[in-house]
Design an enzyme around this catalytic site. Sequence first.
Site, PDB file in Angstrom:
ATOM      1  N   SER A 241      -2.179  -0.850  -1.056  1.00  0.00           N
ATOM      2  CA  SER A 241      -3.634  -0.298  -1.248  1.00  0.00           C
ATOM      3  C   SER A 241      -3.340   0.803  -2.617  1.00  0.00           C
ATOM      4  O   SER A 241      -4.234   0.802  -3.435  1.00  0.00           O
ATOM      5  CB  SER A 241      -4.322   0.262   0.074  1.00  0.00           C
ATOM      6  OG  SER A 241      -3.414   1.019   0.769  1.00  0.00           O
ATOM      7  N   HIS A 271      -0.551  -6.219   5.325  1.00  0.00           N
ATOM      8  CA  HIS A 271      -0.746  -4.639   5.141  1.00  0.00           C
ATOM      9  C   HIS A 271      -2.013  -4.266   6.241  1.00  0.00           C
ATOM     10  O   HIS A 271      -1.442  -4.516   7.342  1.00  0.00           O
ATOM     11  CB  HIS A 271      -1.349  -4.460   3.773  1.00  0.00           C
ATOM     12  CG  HIS A 271      -1.377  -3.213   3.247  1.00  0.00           C
ATOM     13  ND1 HIS A 271      -0.871  -2.216   3.870  1.00  0.00           N
ATOM     14  CD2 HIS A 271      -2.150  -2.476   2.107  1.00  0.00           C
ATOM     15  CE1 HIS A 271      -0.961  -0.909   3.237  1.00  0.00           C
ATOM     16  NE2 HIS A 271      -1.840  -1.109   2.191  1.00  0.00           N
ATOM     17  N   HIS A 317       9.008  -2.521   9.658  1.00  0.00           N
ATOM     18  CA  HIS A 317       8.315  -1.752   8.636  1.00  0.00           C
ATOM     19  C   HIS A 317       9.059  -1.885   7.432  1.00  0.00           C
ATOM     20  O   HIS A 317      10.380  -2.096   7.384  1.00  0.00           O
ATOM     21  CB  HIS A 317       8.117  -0.349   8.953  1.00  0.00           C
ATOM     22  CG  HIS A 317       7.026   0.232   7.981  1.00  0.00           C
ATOM     23  ND1 HIS A 317       7.344   0.988   6.734  1.00  0.00           N
ATOM     24  CD2 HIS A 317       5.812   0.455   8.052  1.00  0.00           C
ATOM     25  CE1 HIS A 317       6.207   1.280   6.251  1.00  0.00           C
ATOM     26  NE2 HIS A 317       5.453   1.286   6.833  1.00  0.00           N
ATOM     27  N   ARG A 326       2.865   7.861  13.355  1.00  0.00           N
ATOM     28  CA  ARG A 326       1.586   7.353  13.496  1.00  0.00           C
ATOM     29  C   ARG A 326       1.203   6.908  14.742  1.00  0.00           C
ATOM     30  O   ARG A 326       0.064   6.916  15.472  1.00  0.00           O
ATOM     31  CB  ARG A 326       0.819   6.797  12.408  1.00  0.00           C
ATOM     32  CG  ARG A 326       1.012   7.718  11.014  1.00  0.00           C
ATOM     33  CD  ARG A 326       0.606   6.811   9.860  1.00  0.00           C
ATOM     34  NE  ARG A 326       1.462   5.613   9.751  1.00  0.00           N
ATOM     35  CZ  ARG A 326       1.272   4.523   8.772  1.00  0.00           C
ATOM     36  NH1 ARG A 326       0.174   4.597   7.956  1.00  0.00           N
ATOM     37  NH2 ARG A 326       2.217   3.652   8.799  1.00  0.00           N
ATOM     38  N   ASP A 372       0.001  -0.158  13.300  1.00  0.00           N
ATOM     39  CA  ASP A 372      -0.832  -1.031  13.865  1.00  0.00           C
ATOM     40  C   ASP A 372      -0.532  -1.340  15.357  1.00  0.00           C
ATOM     41  O   ASP A 372      -1.377  -2.332  15.991  1.00  0.00           O
ATOM     42  CB  ASP A 372      -0.581  -2.122  12.828  1.00  0.00           C
ATOM     43  CG  ASP A 372      -0.939  -1.951  11.542  1.00  0.00           C
ATOM     44  OD1 ASP A 372      -2.291  -1.029  11.354  1.00  0.00           O
ATOM     45  OD2 ASP A 372      -0.561  -2.272  10.633  1.00  0.00           O
TER      46      ASP A 372
HETATM   47  N1  CMX Z   1       8.931  -9.666  14.736  1.00  0.00           N
HETATM   48  C1  CMX Z   1       9.793 -10.589  14.501  1.00  0.00           C
HETATM   49  N2  CMX Z   1      10.346 -10.710  13.266  1.00  0.00           N
HETATM   50  C2  CMX Z   1      10.267  -9.756  12.451  1.00  0.00           C
HETATM   51  C3  CMX Z   1       9.430  -8.830  12.629  1.00  0.00           C
HETATM   52  C4  CMX Z   1       8.652  -8.787  13.850  1.00  0.00           C
HETATM   53  N3  CMX Z   1       7.887  -7.765  14.045  1.00  0.00           N
HETATM   54  N4  CMX Z   1       9.567  -8.024  11.416  1.00  0.00           N
HETATM   55  C5  CMX Z   1      10.293  -8.531  10.598  1.00  0.00           C
HETATM   56  N5  CMX Z   1      10.920  -9.547  11.035  1.00  0.00           N
HETATM   57  C6  CMX Z   1      11.775 -10.694  10.399  1.00  0.00           C
HETATM   58  C7  CMX Z   1      11.241 -10.911   9.174  1.00  0.00           C
HETATM   59  O1  CMX Z   1      10.373 -11.964   9.306  1.00  0.00           O
HETATM   60  C8  CMX Z   1      12.648 -11.387   8.209  1.00  0.00           C
HETATM   61  O2  CMX Z   1      12.796 -12.818   8.798  1.00  0.00           O
HETATM   62  P1  CMX Z   1      13.347 -13.954   7.811  1.00  0.00           P
HETATM   63  O3  CMX Z   1      14.581 -13.218   7.321  1.00  0.00           O
HETATM   64  O4  CMX Z   1      13.557 -14.940   8.608  1.00  0.00           O
HETATM   65  O5  CMX Z   1      12.539 -13.836   6.716  1.00  0.00           O
HETATM   66  C9  CMX Z   1      13.490 -10.413   8.873  1.00  0.00           C
HETATM   67  O6  CMX Z   1      12.986  -9.846  10.231  1.00  0.00           O
HETATM   68  C10 CMX Z   1      13.752  -9.304   7.942  1.00  0.00           C
HETATM   69  O7  CMX Z   1      12.586  -8.595   7.863  1.00  0.00           O
HETATM   70  P2  CMX Z   1      12.595  -6.835   7.428  1.00  0.00           P
HETATM   71  O8  CMX Z   1      13.428  -6.783   6.019  1.00  0.00           O
HETATM   72  O9  CMX Z   1      13.001  -6.155   8.738  1.00  0.00           O
HETATM   73  O10 CMX Z   1      11.004  -6.826   7.067  1.00  0.00           O
HETATM   74  P3  CMX Z   1      10.229  -6.912   5.719  1.00  0.00           P
HETATM   75  O11 CMX Z   1      10.610  -5.387   5.111  1.00  0.00           O
HETATM   76  O12 CMX Z   1      10.423  -7.837   4.955  1.00  0.00           O
HETATM   77  O13 CMX Z   1       8.618  -6.792   6.263  1.00  0.00           O
HETATM   78  C11 CMX Z   1       6.911  -5.999   7.726  1.00  0.00           C
HETATM   79  C12 CMX Z   1       7.933  -5.588   6.900  1.00  0.00           C
HETATM   80  C13 CMX Z   1       6.072  -5.014   8.222  1.00  0.00           C
HETATM   81  C14 CMX Z   1       5.926  -7.037   6.820  1.00  0.00           C
HETATM   82  C15 CMX Z   1       7.256  -7.189   8.922  1.00  0.00           C
HETATM   83  O14 CMX Z   1       8.198  -6.215   9.810  1.00  0.00           O
HETATM   84  C16 CMX Z   1       6.271  -7.597   9.734  1.00  0.00           C
HETATM   85  O15 CMX Z   1       6.090  -8.853   9.198  1.00  0.00           O
HETATM   86  N6  CMX Z   1       6.090  -7.101  10.688  1.00  0.00           N
HETATM   87  C17 CMX Z   1       4.790  -7.734  11.584  1.00  0.00           C
HETATM   88  C18 CMX Z   1       3.387  -7.446  10.844  1.00  0.00           C
HETATM   89  C19 CMX Z   1       3.113  -5.926  10.748  1.00  0.00           C
HETATM   90  O16 CMX Z   1       3.175  -5.154  11.697  1.00  0.00           O
HETATM   91  N7  CMX Z   1       2.799  -5.389   9.505  1.00  0.00           N
HETATM   92  C20 CMX Z   1       2.199  -4.005   9.610  1.00  0.00           C
HETATM   93  C21 CMX Z   1       2.649  -3.226   8.488  1.00  0.00           C
HETATM   94  C22 CMX Z   1       2.121  -1.847   8.435  1.00  0.00           C
HETATM   95  C23 CMX Z   1       1.163  -1.868   7.524  1.00  0.00           C
HETATM   96  O17 CMX Z   1       1.105  -2.094   6.125  1.00  0.00           O
HETATM   97  O18 CMX Z   1      -0.143  -1.804   7.856  1.00  0.00           O
END
Ligand code: CMX
Length: 434
Positions: A241, A271, A317, A326, A372
């Site tokens: 954003s 996000h 994250h 937060r 979140d």
């Molecule tokens: N549950 C299970 N698996 C998860 C996970 C979770 N909460 N978070 C990450 N992983 C997995 C990823 O899917 C990824 O798997 P693959 O290698 O099979 O693709 C692996 O762990 C590595 O991911 P990462 O490098 O740790 O995380 P990223 O930086 O790629 O992504 C985020 C970060 C937040 C998108 C991810 O942790 C996620 O999808 N979390 C759940 C959704 C969420 O809470 N989003 C809110 C973010 C905050 C915001 O912007 O508001």
Amino acid sequence: MEIFDRISSQLVDWRERITRLKENHGSFKVSEITVEQLYGGIRGVPTSVSDISYVDAHEGIRLRGYTIPEIINLLPRMDGAEIPLVGGLYHLLMANEIPTLKDALDVEKEWQQRNRVPDYVFDVLRRLPADTHPMTMFSMAILALQSESVFAKRYAEGLAKSDFWKYYLEDSLNLTARLPVIGAFIYNLKFRQGQFISPDPSLDWGANFAHMIGKGEDKEYHDLVRLFFILHSDHESGNVSAHTSHLVGSALSDVYYACSAGINGLAGPLHGLANQECLKWLLELQAAFPDLPTRPQLEKYLSNYLDTGRVIPGYGHAVLRVTDPRFTAQLEFGKQHMPDDELFKLVSLVYECLPPILAKQGKVKNPLPNVDAINGTMQFHYGVREFEFYTVLFGIGRTLGLTSHAVWARALGKPIERPKSLTTRMLEEMVSAS
Ligand code: CMX
């Protein structure tokens, strides 16, 4: 206007610092980029400068140099309120100093005087199909206000570059003043059968939002929304954003265009929309256990869930490697105000059980909760149960940060952004020649 003078008095110094850096160290190399980063969302590559906030992986966000606990402690509040005035936070983001109570109340007063939303904006919202997502409505309302942009009018008349920021500030105050009214209108139109409540001039910006959605008497909720808006205001400038809004603003599209664009980015499930996903997931978990699960029961549920290949919303994250402060701020608020709430107890238990399981799985870089993971639970407790609305609350808070970045970007004369793109063929040739 106080904020105007405070920014004005700092500008010579800021401009000199930046000119010195560019003149004396313009060719200093800050970073390099790898092929993996080019294909990986430019993750971790410094691409911009923001003095408004910074996210440290091991500490979390600092707004103008202050951690979340420091902000909650240092910003001024009204008598009897537990959480500071949002007007004080806006003063901090914009003017780069901890405000006095008078400074905070000055912002609140500006907001009071500017909060009337023209009727045509409500007409636009009323005419949308009933199933329109609240985030679409929120973004459209901001965009509909664009015809009010003072910057756009002055620019068309001819404006010196050094004065751009003054009208960005004017637009920012006008826009942010109206956000609680717009947010409450969307909530009331969609979820309260069109029962609208006018703003109460005796209430501050945060409490007024609560009042306008029918929670005028609930002082605890007033504190929670103030906390929510403060916590969601900014998270440095690389997130979707903030980055989108900055990019659009760099074309000198005014604050309304820039913020509406940023809000569209916030509407994505990776996000801001994640907060609605989190509550949905928690309610499913709650439905699976009529009573609070035991630790072994929950651990089994979580492991089985992860085995299905799905992510657990609210955990992980892209930058943080600690529990999001937060999240912690809301957890502390919950411990004080809702320790016996069933959903709150469940959130706390998930926080105890999930991180070791995620860590053991070995994939996720950060097994800890982000903001979140708890947002929805807090809103749910006070009766705001329509998850589709949660990202609008995030957007109201986030626009405080977007507008602060916008004003300072113009004040410091930041240019239009135009990063370079390469082709896959070029990359193949580069690596084979190396
Ligand atoms: N549950 C299970 N698996 C998860 C996970 C979770 N909460 N978070 C990450 N992983 C997995 C990823 O899917 C990824 O798997 P693959 O290698 O099979 O693709 C692996 O762990 C590595 O991911 P990462 O490098 O740790 O995380 P990223 O930086 O790629 O992504 C985020 C970060 C937040 C998108 C991810 O942790 C996620 O999808 N979390 C759940 C959704 C969420 O809470 N989003 C809110 C973010 C905050 C915001 O912007 O508001």
